[in-house]
Design a protein around this motif. Structure first.
Motif, PDB file in Angstrom:
ATOM      1  N   THR A  39      40.507  25.427  51.320  1.00 18.76           N
ATOM      2  CA  THR A  39      40.033  26.785  51.579  1.00 18.76           C
ATOM      3  C   THR A  39      39.914  27.586  50.288  1.00 18.76           C
ATOM      4  O   THR A  39      40.534  27.259  49.275  1.00 18.76           O
ATOM      5  CB  THR A  39      40.997  27.526  52.525  1.00 18.76           C
ATOM      6  N   GLY A  40      39.116  28.653  50.356  1.00 23.31           N
ATOM      7  CA  GLY A  40      39.035  29.600  49.243  1.00 23.31           C
ATOM      8  C   GLY A  40      37.679  29.711  48.591  1.00 23.31           C
ATOM      9  O   GLY A  40      37.379  30.731  47.980  1.00 23.31           O
ATOM     10  N   LEU A  41      36.839  28.679  48.686  1.00 25.14           N
ATOM     11  CA  LEU A  41      35.492  28.757  48.140  1.00 25.14           C
ATOM     12  C   LEU A  41      34.561  29.383  49.169  1.00 25.14           C
ATOM     13  O   LEU A  41      34.607  29.054  50.359  1.00 25.14           O
ATOM     14  CB  LEU A  41      34.974  27.373  47.742  1.00 25.14           C
ATOM     15  N   ALA A  53      31.672  30.804  45.142  1.00 24.90           N
ATOM     16  CA  ALA A  53      32.519  31.780  44.449  1.00 24.90           C
ATOM     17  C   ALA A  53      33.923  31.657  45.006  1.00 24.90           C
ATOM     18  O   ALA A  53      34.117  31.403  46.204  1.00 24.90           O
ATOM     19  CB  ALA A  53      31.986  33.202  44.652  1.00 24.90           C
ATOM     20  N   ALA A  54      34.912  31.823  44.138  1.00 28.12           N
ATOM     21  CA  ALA A  54      36.303  31.803  44.581  1.00 28.12           C
ATOM     22  C   ALA A  54      36.646  33.138  45.230  1.00 28.12           C
ATOM     23  O   ALA A  54      36.276  34.201  44.732  1.00 28.12           O
ATOM     24  CB  ALA A  54      37.232  31.536  43.400  1.00 28.12           C
ATOM     25  N   CYS A  55      37.357  33.078  46.342  1.00 32.27           N
ATOM     26  CA  CYS A  55      37.728  34.305  47.043  1.00 32.27           C
ATOM     27  C   CYS A  55      38.731  35.116  46.222  1.00 32.27           C
ATOM     28  O   CYS A  55      39.395  34.588  45.328  1.00 32.27           O
ATOM     29  CB  CYS A  55      38.317  33.969  48.417  1.00 32.27           C
ATOM     30  N   ASP A  63      43.416  27.522  48.647  1.00 27.38           N
ATOM     31  CA  ASP A  63      43.409  26.449  47.649  1.00 27.38           C
ATOM     32  C   ASP A  63      42.632  26.822  46.398  1.00 27.38           C
ATOM     33  O   ASP A  63      42.812  26.213  45.351  1.00 27.38           O
ATOM     34  CB  ASP A  63      42.819  25.170  48.258  1.00 27.38           C
ATOM     35  N   VAL A  64      41.755  27.815  46.496  1.00 24.65           N
ATOM     36  CA  VAL A  64      40.996  28.325  45.353  1.00 24.65           C
ATOM     37  C   VAL A  64      40.935  29.842  45.500  1.00 24.65           C
ATOM     38  O   VAL A  64      40.497  30.338  46.543  1.00 24.65           O
ATOM     39  CB  VAL A  64      39.550  27.761  45.311  1.00 24.65           C
ATOM     40  N   PHE A  65      41.348  30.584  44.479  1.00 26.79           N
ATOM     41  CA  PHE A  65      41.332  32.041  44.601  1.00 26.79           C
ATOM     42  C   PHE A  65      41.432  32.695  43.226  1.00 26.79           C
ATOM     43  O   PHE A  65      41.835  32.077  42.237  1.00 26.79           O
ATOM     44  CB  PHE A  65      42.488  32.522  45.495  1.00 26.79           C
TER      45      PHE A  65
END
Length: 228
Positions: free
Chosen positions: A93-95, A125-127, A173-175
């Protein structure tokens, strides 16, 4: 100082500059932009202008082959189709976005083989995550004090490692963390995915070891200033 939050470790994600898959991109006109997201508390912009369709790009190839992760202007990055498929299959999650891009041309910046077949790329884009920088446990020199307790936006002069405040991360997972929105931070699950599949043009640095010091300021000489 540690990046452990309930057994989790975190990494700063950057392009693998000067590596064998060093790839970057630039946007090709027409380039349409929308307003950036705003902090719900102070109203300040929380990023750069949003990239709107059409998504047309030029790839700049500095390495021997095209990378799975490509940085360019703004907060958007490109990911290859094979990375997108693995990321979604693992339910990370996060993208945000996953918008197909049109590769108009490739410019080779260094000598190497030509590339007739270009893999599909997606703009993502990363959240802006809930994870927040722990000022007391980080070595960050601020060019201005943190005044908003929500976005924690403030200028950064140098970074000699940082940590996240316990209890703020919500599992992305991405932010982009509050207080350090200029960096893309990823989880250990993301790191394992990259290693397992051998995804290219990705540099992962543990956040406690991350250094950004363009003016050689060194570690901070005074205690960090938190939100008022």
């Amino acid at each position: 100082m540690a990046s452990d939050m309930s057994g989790s470790r975190f990494f700063v994600l950057e392009e693998g500059m000067f590596g064998p898959y060093d790839t970057r991109f630039s946007k090709i006109a027409p380039v349409n932009r929308g307003e950036p997201p705003q902090c719900p508390q102070c109203g300040e912009p929380m990023g750069m202008l949003m990239w709107l369709p059409p998504y047309r790009i030029e790839l700049e190839l500095y390495g021997e082959g095209l990378g799975d992760f490509v940085e360019g202007p703004g907060d958007d990055v490109l990911i290859s189709q094979r990375f997108a498929e693995a990321y979604q299959a693992e339910e990370l999650t996060g993208l945000l976005g996953f918008n197909p891009v049109e590769v108009v041309r490739i410019r080779r910046k260094r000598k190497g083989p030509s590339h007739d077949a270009v893999p599909p790329y997606f703009a993502v884009a990363a959240c802006f995550g809930r994870g927040a920088v722990d000022e007391a446990q980080s070595r960050i020199q601020r060019s201005e004090p943190v005044t908003c307790p929500e976005c924690r936006s403030a200028g950064v002069a140098s970074v000699q490692g940082f940590a996240l405040e316990p209890g703020t991360w919500q599992g992305e997972d991405v932010f982009r963390p509050r207080g350090k929105r200029g960096s893309i931070v990823v989880s250990e699950r993301f790191s394992v995915l990259v290693q397992r599949h051998g995804f290219t043009n990705m540099k992962l640095t543990p956040i406690e070891e991350y250094v950004w010091d363009p003016d050689a300021k060194g570690p901070p000489t005074s205690p960090p200033v938190g939100p008022g």
